[in-house]
Design an enzyme around this catalytic site. Structure first.
Site, PDB file in Angstrom:
ATOM      1  N   GLU A   1       0.846  -1.188   0.000  1.00 53.01           N
ATOM      2  CA  GLU A   1       0.000   0.000   0.000  1.00 53.01           C
ATOM      3  C   GLU A   1       0.880   1.236   0.000  1.00 53.01           C
ATOM      4  OE1 GLU A   1      -2.719   0.139   3.255  1.00 53.01           O
ATOM      5  OE2 GLU A   1      -3.423  -1.917   2.989  1.00 53.01           O
TER       6      GLU A   1
ATOM      7  N   HIS B   1      -1.594   2.431   9.139  1.00 52.20           N
ATOM      8  CA  HIS B   1      -2.587   1.388   8.896  1.00 52.20           C
ATOM      9  C   HIS B   1      -2.017   0.087   9.448  1.00 52.20           C
ATOM     10  CE1 HIS B   1      -5.049  -1.194   5.826  1.00 52.20           C
ATOM     11  NE2 HIS B   1      -5.537  -1.259   7.056  1.00 52.20           N
TER      12      HIS B   1
END
Length: 326
Positions: free
Chosen positions: A137, A190
């Site tokens: 990501e 995250h």
């Protein structure tokens, strides 16, 4: 630069994405402050949750976070979804985004095309692709350049050499455009749902490392998808006076879990106005749950701050640091 002692469990290295005020981030080794044990899991007693996000006004700054759930070719091919994502971003002065999964590096510029339709002047800073094995990501900060200053050279990734973190956080340096600018640091994170028992403890170390490195900056804001409610923060919930602003408020689209949060040092970040919350996407767009889940499985979260630095010692710090953006 003289090496400083490491915390014995792990080593954190600040990896820069450009010149960082003349320092070589790869040469910086940080000590850790002690962290007091004893979970809190409660927000400041002055935090209030309005029914909707306030409008942006001249003397207030809106900072947000949004896991936009796998931004890639599928969503890029749905103009309706992209328009809704853009509408959310336009509610903020600065917003941290998670789950940019596309390998196409034109993805975020395409998102910004939607955001800036109608004359907006938003820009972004972006991390490298971060992850393990085959899943990666990118983190992104999107900000309104008419109200906030930063740049790619003022952002860096934190990497732990022991590889405790699946996705290392992305840190950005910001200040408002004002005669008395509010300066602050955002830590975009995250966590991995399967590894939070380790990652939340490591994230506490990350917070105090960034605070040490960024001294004398006192406004360190951790935000993102933590995959845990405050009562499960473990060591992250024990840093003295560092409190979550989202407590007992669901942050997923189905409104049954608190996964996302914004954490500040409630004693030092006096610019916090006491207002925080989520954006109810169903209500905002007058859509049903199925359509809401086309946008994301998370709700955007937000907190409101003063546009100018609080009075006192922090003001002197802000004046000294503001030269970094000139």
């Amino acid at each position: 630069m003289r090496s400083l002692p490491f915390y014995p469990m792990m080593v954190l290295v600040l990896v820069g994405l450009g010149g960082y005020l003349g320092c070589d981030p790869n040469s910086i080794q940080l000590p850790l402050e002690s962290v007091v044990t004893g979970a809190r899991g409660t927000a400041s007693s002055t935090t209030h949750y309005p029914a909707s996000i306030p409008d942006r006004v001249a003397n207030r700054l809106l900072i947000g976070s949004f896991n936009i759930q796998r931004l890639g070719p599928s969503k890029l091919g749905q103009p309706w979804v992209m328009e809704k994502l853009a509408s959310v971003i336009q509610r903020f002065d600065v917003i941290a985004l998670q789950e940019i999964t596309s390998q196409d590096q034109t993805t975020v510029p395409q998102l910004l095309t939607y955001v800036n339709q109608g004359g907006g002047k938003y820009a972004y800073t972006i991390s490298p692709q971060i992850g393990r094995n085959t899943y990666f990501e990118q983190y992104v900060f999107v900000y309104d350049t008419t109200r906030v200053q930063t740049g790619q050279e003022y952002s860096y990734v934190i990497q732990d050499e022991q590889d405790y973190l699946y996705r290392e956080p992305f840190v950005g340096r910001f200040q408002t455009i004002s005669n008395n600018p509010f300066t602050f640091r955002l830590i975009n994170m995250h966590t991995s749902p399967s590894e939070i028992s380790v990652e939340l403890d490591v994230l506490a170390d990350v917070y105090v490392n960034v605070r040490q490195y960024e001294y004398p900056e006192d406004d360190i804001i951790l935000l993102g998808d933590l995959n845990a409610a405050p009562d499960r923060f473990q060591k992250l919930g024990t840093i003295p006076s560092v409190d979550p602003l989202i407590v007992d408020v669901p942050t997923n689209t189905r409104k049954n879990k608190t996964l996302d949060n914004i954490l500040i040092d409630i004693q030092k970040t006096r610019e916090f106005t006491g207002r925080a919350g989520t954006i109810d996407l169903e209500q905002m767009f007058s859509i049903d749950l199925d359509d809401t889940e086309r946008i994301s499985d998370h709700l955007p979260i937000w907190a409101e701050f003063s546009f100018t630095e609080s009075t006192g010692a922090a003001t002197a710090v802000a004046g000294a640091l503001s030269n970094a953006f000139r």
